[in-house]
Motif scaffolding. Structure first.
Motif, mmCIF file in Angstrom:
data_model
loop_
_atom_site.group_PDB
_atom_site.id
_atom_site.type_symbol
_atom_site.label_atom_id
_atom_site.label_comp_id
_atom_site.label_asym_id
_atom_site.label_seq_id
_atom_site.Cartn_x
_atom_site.Cartn_y
_atom_site.Cartn_z
ATOM 1 N N GLU A 45 0.815 -1.218 0.000
ATOM 2 C CA GLU A 45 0.000 0.000 0.000
ATOM 3 C C GLU A 45 0.847 1.266 0.000
ATOM 4 O O GLU A 45 0.435 2.286 -0.530
ATOM 5 N N GLU A 50 -5.774 6.664 2.589
ATOM 6 C CA GLU A 50 -6.701 5.549 2.420
ATOM 7 C C GLU A 50 -6.198 4.691 1.275
ATOM 8 O O GLU A 50 -5.329 5.116 0.511
ATOM 9 N N ARG A 51 -6.741 3.513 1.161
ATOM 10 C CA ARG A 51 -6.320 2.592 0.125
ATOM 11 C C ARG A 51 -6.712 3.125 -1.254
ATOM 12 O O ARG A 51 -7.762 3.757 -1.385
ATOM 13 N N ALA A 52 -5.801 2.921 -2.238
ATOM 14 C CA ALA A 52 -6.098 3.380 -3.581
ATOM 15 C C ALA A 52 -7.447 2.829 -4.034
ATOM 16 O O ALA A 52 -7.716 1.640 -3.899
ATOM 17 N N GLY A 53 -8.284 3.725 -4.548
ATOM 18 C CA GLY A 53 -9.592 3.274 -5.014
ATOM 19 C C GLY A 53 -10.675 3.488 -3.992
ATOM 20 O O GLY A 53 -11.849 3.497 -4.323
ATOM 21 N N HIS A 85 -11.770 6.086 -2.536
ATOM 22 C CA HIS A 85 -11.901 7.536 -2.467
ATOM 23 C C HIS A 85 -13.311 7.925 -2.056
ATOM 24 O O HIS A 85 -14.241 7.135 -2.142
ATOM 25 N N LYS A 87 -3.903 8.501 -8.352
ATOM 26 C CA LYS A 87 -4.355 7.386 -7.518
ATOM 27 C C LYS A 87 -5.443 6.595 -8.241
ATOM 28 O O LYS A 87 -5.405 5.375 -8.295
ATOM 29 N N VAL A 88 -6.395 7.330 -8.764
ATOM 30 C CA VAL A 88 -7.487 6.677 -9.487
ATOM 31 C C VAL A 88 -7.570 7.296 -10.878
ATOM 32 O O VAL A 88 -7.647 8.516 -11.013
ATOM 33 N N HIS A 104 -5.370 -1.620 -7.955
ATOM 34 C CA HIS A 104 -4.079 -1.861 -7.326
ATOM 35 C C HIS A 104 -2.979 -2.267 -8.325
ATOM 36 O O HIS A 104 -2.369 -3.320 -8.209
ATOM 37 N N TRP A 152 0.937 3.188 -6.553
ATOM 38 C CA TRP A 152 -0.168 2.252 -6.771
ATOM 39 C C TRP A 152 -1.330 3.027 -7.367
ATOM 40 O O TRP A 152 -1.664 4.106 -6.879
ATOM 41 N N THR A 202 -5.409 2.719 -9.266
ATOM 42 C CA THR A 202 -6.575 1.931 -9.642
ATOM 43 C C THR A 202 -7.107 2.521 -10.951
ATOM 44 O O THR A 202 -7.256 3.751 -11.058
#
Lengths: 538, 159
Positions: free
Chosen positions: A519, A533-536, A538, B62-63, B125, B147, B149
Motif C-alpha cells: 500500500e 486511504e487505500r487506492a480506489g 476515495h 491514484k485513481v 491496485h 499504486w 486503480t
C-alpha cells in the motif's frame, strides 16, 4: 652573505634567540600564541577533517532545538521531535549561543559545524593560556588542551555540545579566583557572578563544578584571613562571594521554578539509560597520552611545592586528585551523586590535567638556567656550553613526544569511538523530504537515532517522531527497529500513529531497508508515503 | 663572556625571523582555511524521485480512467562526480509503457520534468514502477513506485 660568529660556542645561537625574544617579545608572543591556537584548532578538528557533519547525536539534538527556538523567536517553542512545547530548556544558553553564531556568521548549520568544534578547542586553549600567562605557564598549559580526550559517551571538547561550551568558563573562573584578593575585589566578584550565571544557563552540571571551585577557593581565602586574625575581611569575603554564588541559582529558581525543579530532579535521579560504569578508565589516560599523564603528575607536585597562590594553591591539585579518584573508583562502586557529573566529569578532569601538565612543563623550562649550571659542574669544560642547549632540547623533545603520543596513539581512537550517523545520501534524502513534504507531515525514521538529525537538515517546520539513540531505549524505537529487520509494516498501525512518511535509509551503507507492504508509495528510494486511504477507496 | 653576532648578522637574523614568523602564521592559517573549506570527495550516488504535479510529495495519481493520462514530476540529480547518462523505464504491473532518455547530467546536474503515462488496462491496485538505469547497465540502479486503480469509466462515488 654568511653569518659570522665571534665565538663558535653552541650557546651563541641560544643567546641570540634569547636576545631576539627580548627584542621582539610582543611579536613573538603573538606568533607563539597564534601557533598554539592554530595547533589547537587543527587538533580539535581531528575527527571533523574528513567528515562534514556533526558527529554526536547531542550535536544534532542541540541543532534541532536551536532551529526551533530561532524559528519561533522565543525560548518557549515547539520541539521538532514531537514532544510538544518546551519552555526554557535547561541548556538554553548553549542554544542561544549556537543561534547567535549562526545568525551573525550567516553560515549554514553544516558550515557552522565545519569550523566551530576546532574554534571552540582553540578558544579553550586561549583561555587556559590567559589563566597561566602572568605566571609563565599559559603557553605550556594551552599546548596540552587538545589532548583532553573526547568520546561518544563522556563527550569532550571536540564535540560542539553544551559541556564543551561550558568548559570555557572554568579557566576564566580559575583566573578570577587566582587573582581574587580580600581587598579591591569588586570587579572580580561581578565577573564571577557573570561566569556562574552564564554556566548555569549553558550547562547546569558545569555550573556545579564552577560553584564548587568558587566555594573551595572561598574556603581557602577565608582560612588565610582567619590565620592572620582578619575576621572582618573573612566575613566580608563570605558575604561577597557567597551571595554572588547564590544569586544565579536564586534567580533561576524564582524565574523558572519548573526548570530548576526538573534539573534538580534529573540530577538526583540520574539518567535511567546509564547503567554501565567504566570502573578504572585506563582508556582515558591512554587517550591523554602516557607522557602527558606523567607530566601531569609532575605538574601536581611542582604546583603544590611552588605554593604560588598561598592556601589557594591546594584547591586545583586537590580537586583534580579527588575527581580522578571519584571517577575511577568511588562513583563506579557507590554511584554517589548525579550520574551526569560522572559522565561529564572526565572532561573537567582532562582540563585540570592539561593545566597541571602545562605547569609542570613551564616549571622545567623556568629551571633550565639553574639546571644547566648544575650540569656544568658535572661535565668537562669542553661540554659546559652545551648544557643549556641539552636541557632545552630535552624539554622540547619531551613536550613534542607528549603531544604526538597523546594525539596519535591508537587508544585515543579506541576511546573516542567516533561514528558517522549521517552520510551524503541520507543528507540529500532529508533535504528533499524537507523541501517536498513540509509542513504537516509526521516523518518516522526506521533507524531511530537518525531522527535527531532530521529537523536541522530538513529545515524549519519539519518534525520527526521517535528519536532515540543508545544507550537510551524506547518501546517505539524497538518497534521500528523490528520493522527494519523484518520489512513487515502494517499500514493501519502507521495511520494510527499519525505517521505520514516512513524513511528506511541506512547511513554509511548507501542502502535502504526494503519494506514488504503493498500500500505504501515509494516515491524516492527509502521514502515511503503512507496513503490516507487505500487506492480506489476515495 | 656572552658570545654574540656582528651587528649586520643580527639585523639580518631579526629580519629573517620576523619574515619567517609572518610566513609561518599566514601559511598555517591559509592551510587550515583551505583544508576546512575543502572537504574530502563525497560519496557517489544519484537522487531519483517522483513528485506530484505541483512539485510536492503529494497528489500523486491514484485513481484513473482507462485512457486518461497521469502526470508526475520525475527528478534525477547526479552526485556521481562524473558526467553520467541515465534512462528511465516506466512499467505498469511489469508491462513497459514508456521510456525516457538518454539524459546526460554533469556532476551535481539536476533534471526534473513532468512526464505522463497512460495505463493500458483497467484494474485495481496496479503498480506503476519507475526504474532508473545508469549508462549501459541492464539492471536498474534505483526504483520507485506508485499504486493506481484504473477504472473502465468514471464513476461518481457516494451518489
Amino acid at each position: 652573505m654568511r653569518i659570522i660568529y665571534r665565538h663558535s660556542r653552541p650557546w651563541a645561537l641560544l643567546s641570540l634567540a634569547q636576545e631576539s625574544w627580548a627584542k621582539h617579545t610582543p611579536l613573538l608572543r603573538v606568533a607563539a600564541i597564534m601557533g598554539i591556537l592554530l595547533f589547537s584548532f587543527w587538533a580539535g578538528m581531528g575527527p571533523h577533517w574528513d567528515y562534514r557533519y556533526p558527529l554526536h547525536v547531542d550535536e544534532w539534538f542541540a541543532l534541532g532545538f536551536t532551529q526551533s527556538m530561532l524559528e519561533d523567536g522565543s525560548l518557549q517553542y515547539t520541539t521538532p521531535y514531537g514532544r510538544g512545547e518546551i519552555s526554557y530548556h535547561p541548556e538554553m544558553g548553549f542554544h542561544l549561543l549556537l543561534g547567535f553564531l549562526k545568525t551573525i556568521t550567516g553560515l549554514s548549520w553544516m558550515g557552522l559545524y565545519r569550523v566551530a568544534p576546532g574554534a571552540m578547542v582553540a578558544l579553550l586553549a586561549f583561555l587556559v593560556y590567559a589563566l597561566g600567562r602572568r605566571d609563565g605557564f599559559g603557553w605550556a598549559a594551552a599546548l596540552f588542551v587538545p589532548l583532553i580526550p573526547t568520546s561518544i559517551r563522556t563527550l569532550g571538547p571536540t564535540f560542539l555540545v553544551p559541556v564543551s561550551a561550558a568548559m570555557i568558563f572554568i579557566p576564566v573562573t580559575l583566573l578570577v579566583l587566582h587573582r581574587l584578593e580580600a581587598r579591591g575585589m569588586g570587579q572580580s566578584l561581578w565577573l564571577l557572578l557573570i561566569l556562574i550565571g552564564g554556566t548555569i544557563f549553558v550547562h547546569p552540571p558545569t555550573e556545579g563544578v564552577v560553584t564548587a571551585l568558587a566555594a573551595l577557593y572561598l574556603a581557602a581565602l577565608m582560612a588565610e584571613a582567619l590565620a592572620v586574625r582578619r575576621y572582618r575581611a573573612a566575613t566580608n569575603l563570605v558575604a561577597a562571594v557567597g551571595v554572588r554564588m547564590l544569586i544565579p541559582i536564586i534567580v533561576l529558581g524564582v524565574w523558572l521554578p519548573s526548570v530548576s525543579k526538573s534539573t534538580l530532579e534529573r540530577a538526583v535521579a540520574g539518567d535511567p539509560g546509564i547503567s554501565r560504569y567504566l570502573g578504572f578508565n585506563a582508556g582515558f589516560f591512554e587517550a591523554f597520552g602516557v607522557i602527558a599523564v606523567a607530566l601531569f603528575v609532575w605538574g601536581i607536585f611542582i604546583f603544590v611545592l611552588d605554593r604560588r597562590y598561598g592556601l589557594r594553591t591546594y584547591v586545583l591539585p586537590v580537586l583534580t586528585v579527588f575527581l580522578l579518584l571519584f571517577l575511577n573508583f568511588v562513583y563506579p562502586r557507590y554511584q554517589l551523586g548525579p550520574s551526569i557529573l560522572y559522565e561529564r566529569g572526565w572532561s573537567y578532569l582532562g582540563l585540570f590535567m592539561a593545566i597541571l601538565a602545562g605547569y609542570g612543563v613551564a616549571s622545567f623550562f623556568r629551571s633550565v638556567p639553574a639546571l644547566s649550571k648544575s650540569m656544568e659542574a658535572l661535565v668537562s669544560h669542553r661540554f659546559s656550553g652545551w648544557t643549556r642547549v641539552i636541557c632545552i632540547g630535552v624539554g622540547i623533545a619531551v613536550v613534542a613526544a607528549a603531544l604526538t603520543t597523546g594525539l596519535f596513539n591508537e587508544q585515543r581512537g579506541d576511546y573516542a569511538r567516533y561514528y558517522h550517523m549521517m552520510d551524503d545520501q541520507v543528507y540529500a534524502d532529508f533535504v528533499w523530504l524537507g523541501q517536498h513534504t513540509a509542513p504537516g507531515h509526521k516523518v518516522v525514521m526506521m533507524e531511530p537515532s537518525l531522527a535527531w538529525a532530521y529537523p536541522p537538515i530538513a529545515g524549519p517546520g519539519n518534525m520527526v517522531s521517535g528519536a532515540a539513540s543508545a544507550p537510551f531505549r524506547t518501546k517505539w524505537a524497538k518497534q521500528v527497529r523490528e520493522v527494519l529487520i523484518t520489512g513487515n509494516v502494517d499500514t493501519e498501525w502507521l495511520r494510527q500513529q499519525g505517521v505520514s512518511v516512513l524513511y528506511t535509509g541506512l547511513p554509511g551503507s548507501q542502502k535502504y531497508a526494503p519494506i514488504k507492504n503493498s500500500e505504501l508509495l515509494e516515491v524516492r528510494p527509502g521514502v515511503y508515503l503512507v496513503p490516507a486511504e487505500r487506492a480506489g477507496e476515495h | 663572556m656572552i658570545p654574540s653576532l656582528t651587528t649586520t648578522a643580527r639585523s639580518r637574523w631579526d629580519k629573517a625571523l620576523t619574515v619567517l614568523l609572518v610566513v609561518a602564521v599566514l601559511g598555517a592559517i591559509g592551510s587550515l582555511v583551505y583544508v576546512t573549506a575543502t572537504p574530502r570527495v563525497g560519496e557517489r550516488f544519484t537522487e531519483f524521485y517522483i513528485l506530484g504535479p505541483q512539485g510536492k510529495a503529494e497528489d500523486y495519481p491514484k485513481v484513473l480512467v482507462l485512457g486518461e493520462k497521469a502526470v508526475v514530476r520525475l527528478g534525477i540529480v547526479n552526485h556521481e562526480h562524473e558526467t553520467t547518462d541515465y534512462r528511465v523505464e516506466i512499467t505498469i504491473d511489469g508491462e513497459k509503457v514508456s521510456e525516457i532518455g538518454s539524459i546526460a547530467l554533469k556532476h551535481e546536474g539536476k533534471w526534473e520534468q513532468p512526464i505522463t503515462f497512460s495505463p493500458t488496462r483497467a484494474g485495481a491496485h496496479q503498480k506503476v514502477e519507475f526504474s532508473l538505469y545508469k549508462g549501459e547497465d541492464t539492471e536498474p540502479y534505483r526504483k520507485v513506485y506508485l499504486w493506481i486503480t484504473v477504472m473502465e469509466e468514471w464513476v461518481e462515488s457516494g451518489s
